[in-house]
Design a protein around this motif. Structure first.
Motif, PDB file in Angstrom:
ATOM      1  N   SER A   1       0.475  -1.469  -0.238  1.00 27.19           N
ATOM      2  CA  SER A   1      -0.014  -0.252   0.328  1.00 27.19           C
ATOM      3  C   SER A   1       0.966   1.180  -0.010  1.00 27.19           C
ATOM      4  O   SER A   1      -0.110   2.622   0.338  1.00 27.19           O
ATOM      5  CB  SER A   1      -0.962   0.109   1.048  1.00 27.19           C
ATOM      6  OG  SER A   1      -0.293  -0.565   2.549  1.00 27.19           O
ATOM      7  N   ARG A   2       2.229   0.969   0.050  1.00 24.89           N
ATOM      8  CA  ARG A   2       3.148   2.755  -0.342  1.00 24.89           C
ATOM      9  C   ARG A   2       2.561   3.154  -1.672  1.00 24.89           C
ATOM     10  O   ARG A   2       2.547   2.935  -2.193  1.00 24.89           O
ATOM     11  CB  ARG A   2       4.378   1.862   0.072  1.00 24.89           C
ATOM     12  CG  ARG A   2       5.731   3.172  -0.355  1.00 24.89           C
ATOM     13  CD  ARG A   2       6.901   2.830  -0.169  1.00 24.89           C
ATOM     14  NE  ARG A   2       7.816   3.543  -0.629  1.00 24.89           N
ATOM     15  CZ  ARG A   2       8.833   4.280  -0.502  1.00 24.89           C
ATOM     16  NH1 ARG A   2       9.751   2.974  -0.004  1.00 24.89           N
ATOM     17  NH2 ARG A   2       9.868   4.969  -0.739  1.00 24.89           N
ATOM     18  N   LEU A   3       2.458   4.274  -0.910  1.00 28.10           N
ATOM     19  CA  LEU A   3       2.626   5.037  -2.393  1.00 28.10           C
ATOM     20  C   LEU A   3       3.356   5.896  -2.640  1.00 28.10           C
ATOM     21  O   LEU A   3       4.888   6.553  -2.235  1.00 28.10           O
ATOM     22  CB  LEU A   3       1.640   6.698  -1.613  1.00 28.10           C
ATOM     23  CG  LEU A   3       0.313   6.507  -0.965  1.00 28.10           C
ATOM     24  CD1 LEU A   3      -0.720   7.505  -1.459  1.00 28.10           C
ATOM     25  CD2 LEU A   3      -0.715   5.897  -1.984  1.00 28.10           C
ATOM     26  N   VAL A   4       3.501   5.713  -3.744  1.00 29.76           N
ATOM     27  CA  VAL A   4       4.491   5.839  -4.893  1.00 29.76           C
ATOM     28  C   VAL A   4       4.827   7.651  -5.160  1.00 29.76           C
ATOM     29  O   VAL A   4       3.833   7.956  -5.089  1.00 29.76           O
ATOM     30  CB  VAL A   4       5.299   5.157  -5.707  1.00 29.76           C
ATOM     31  CG1 VAL A   4       5.621   3.478  -5.732  1.00 29.76           C
ATOM     32  CG2 VAL A   4       4.367   4.906  -6.778  1.00 29.76           C
ATOM     33  N   LYS A   5       6.250   8.159  -5.597  1.00 31.81           N
ATOM     34  CA  LYS A   5       6.118   9.418  -5.746  1.00 31.81           C
ATOM     35  C   LYS A   5       6.985   9.425  -7.113  1.00 31.81           C
ATOM     36  O   LYS A   5       7.218   8.520  -7.759  1.00 31.81           O
ATOM     37  CB  LYS A   5       6.937  10.792  -4.921  1.00 31.81           C
ATOM     38  CG  LYS A   5       6.261  10.109  -3.555  1.00 31.81           C
ATOM     39  CD  LYS A   5       7.025  10.813  -2.942  1.00 31.81           C
ATOM     40  CE  LYS A   5       8.760  11.175  -2.883  1.00 31.81           C
ATOM     41  NZ  LYS A   5       8.780   9.713  -1.726  1.00 31.81           N
ATOM     42  N   PRO A   6       6.431  11.007  -7.958  1.00 30.44           N
ATOM     43  CA  PRO A   6       6.497  10.862  -9.552  1.00 30.44           C
ATOM     44  C   PRO A   6       7.909  10.741  -9.005  1.00 30.44           C
ATOM     45  O   PRO A   6       9.000  11.880  -8.207  1.00 30.44           O
ATOM     46  CB  PRO A   6       6.169  12.488  -9.708  1.00 30.44           C
ATOM     47  CG  PRO A   6       4.596  12.262  -8.865  1.00 30.44           C
ATOM     48  CD  PRO A   6       5.321  12.003  -7.975  1.00 30.44           C
ATOM     49  N   GLY A   7       8.800  10.365 -10.147  1.00 25.30           N
ATOM     50  CA  GLY A   7      10.097  10.338  -9.914  1.00 25.30           C
ATOM     51  C   GLY A   7      11.238   9.229  -9.174  1.00 25.30           C
ATOM     52  O   GLY A   7      12.074   8.808  -9.444  1.00 25.30           O
ATOM     53  N   ASP A   8      10.250   8.542  -8.526  1.00 20.48           N
ATOM     54  CA  ASP A   8      10.055   6.350  -8.341  1.00 20.48           C
ATOM     55  C   ASP A   8      11.231   6.530  -9.336  1.00 20.48           C
ATOM     56  O   ASP A   8       9.807   5.820  -9.541  1.00 20.48           O
ATOM     57  CB  ASP A   8       9.465   6.048  -7.040  1.00 20.48           C
ATOM     58  CG  ASP A   8       9.026   7.291  -5.262  1.00 20.48           C
ATOM     59  OD1 ASP A   8      11.116   8.219  -5.731  1.00 20.48           O
ATOM     60  OD2 ASP A   8       8.896   7.190  -4.697  1.00 20.48           O
ATOM     61  N   GLU A   9      11.727   5.153  -8.797  1.00 19.14           N
ATOM     62  CA  GLU A   9      12.267   4.403  -9.468  1.00 19.14           C
ATOM     63  C   GLU A   9      11.454   2.843  -8.793  1.00 19.14           C
ATOM     64  O   GLU A   9      12.186   2.541  -7.614  1.00 19.14           O
ATOM     65  CB  GLU A   9      13.808   4.089  -9.553  1.00 19.14           C
ATOM     66  CG  GLU A   9      13.534   5.291 -10.479  1.00 19.14           C
ATOM     67  CD  GLU A   9      15.550   4.688 -11.100  1.00 19.14           C
ATOM     68  OE1 GLU A   9      16.476   4.006 -10.191  1.00 19.14           O
ATOM     69  OE2 GLU A   9      15.823   6.375 -11.913  1.00 19.14           O
ATOM     70  N   ILE A  10      11.282   1.909  -9.310  1.00 22.39           N
ATOM     71  CA  ILE A  10      10.781   0.767  -9.421  1.00 22.39           C
ATOM     72  C   ILE A  10      11.495  -0.352  -9.566  1.00 22.39           C
ATOM     73  O   ILE A  10      11.355  -0.413 -11.245  1.00 22.39           O
ATOM     74  CB  ILE A  10       9.128   0.356  -9.320  1.00 22.39           C
ATOM     75  CG1 ILE A  10       8.043   1.100  -8.255  1.00 22.39           C
ATOM     76  CG2 ILE A  10       9.057  -1.590  -8.484  1.00 22.39           C
ATOM     77  CD1 ILE A  10       8.657   2.736  -9.102  1.00 22.39           C
TER      78      ILE A  10
END
Length: 204
Positions: free
Chosen positions: A132-141
């Motif tokens: 459920s973690r919210l990623v942010k714009p720019g995050d690399e997965i």
């Protein structure tokens, strides 16, 4: 890890729609509801019933999201500036399991959640097992090395039934960057989602 309490395709049949656009969905053959009386369940829906169905459909699409989590996401969307329905979709699409699913690392939203829970996914190089973690714009997965060799990951990447949306930028087969929070129009739902009705449901 929250447990899936019902067969995933039962939601398809209850809604009468192929929610995930999968070729195996029973709705492709039987559009009536599940159960002994499914074919006779065709009453006129009330406003409440229409809003409830819209809520169940959007919530069900994201897999094992609990009612508590979904209501929390709505409350957060309501506090944000702008259209609450759009904000809600944006928050749901920022969930790590949703981004993993959009990246075509897994064939279903449930396997995306499982992949994250088992520690096979990294956010900006750091292992994360919170779906459920919210990623942010720019995050690399990125996928861990073991995950890259899994049969279900290879199966997902070969699926022709869906494409990676523009707000998720792939870099090879095991890494994506979350570019921006999408609008409702950008999200590749196989069926029509109506977050405005979800807002009406919770604002009663």
């Amino acid at each position: 890890m929250s447990k899936r309490n019902s067969a995933k395709y039962k939601l398809d049949r209850r809604m009468g729609e192929n929610i995930w656009g999968r070729p195996k969905s029973p709705v492709n053959k039987r559009e009536y509801g599940p159960g002994q009386h499914g074919q006779r369940r065709k009453g006129k829906a009330t406003d409440f019933g229409i809003q409830l169905k819209a809520k169940q459909k959007l919530k069900g699409y994201y897999g094992d999201v609990t009612e508590k989590q979904f209501k929390k996401a709505y409350a957060e969307a309501d506090r944000m500036k702008g259209d609450t329905g759009q904000n809600l979709v944006g928050l749901l699409e920022r969930r790590l399991d949703a981004v993993v699913y959009r990246a075509k690392f897994t064939p279903t939203i449930w396997s995306a959640r499982q992949l994250v829970n088992h520690g096979h996914v990294r956010v900006n190089g750091v292992k994360c097992n919170i779906a459920s973690r919210l990623v942010k714009p720019g995050d690399e997965i990125t996928l861990g090395t073991k995950a890259q060799e899994m049969a279900l990951v290879m199966e997902a990447q070969g699926l022709s039934e869906r494409d990676i949306p523009e707000y998720v930028a792939p870099d090879g087969s095991a890494k994506v960057t979350f570019i921006r929070v999408p609008t409702l129009d950008e999200v590749p739902y196989p069926v029509k989602m109506e977050p405005n009705l979800v807002v009406e449901f919770y604002s009663r």
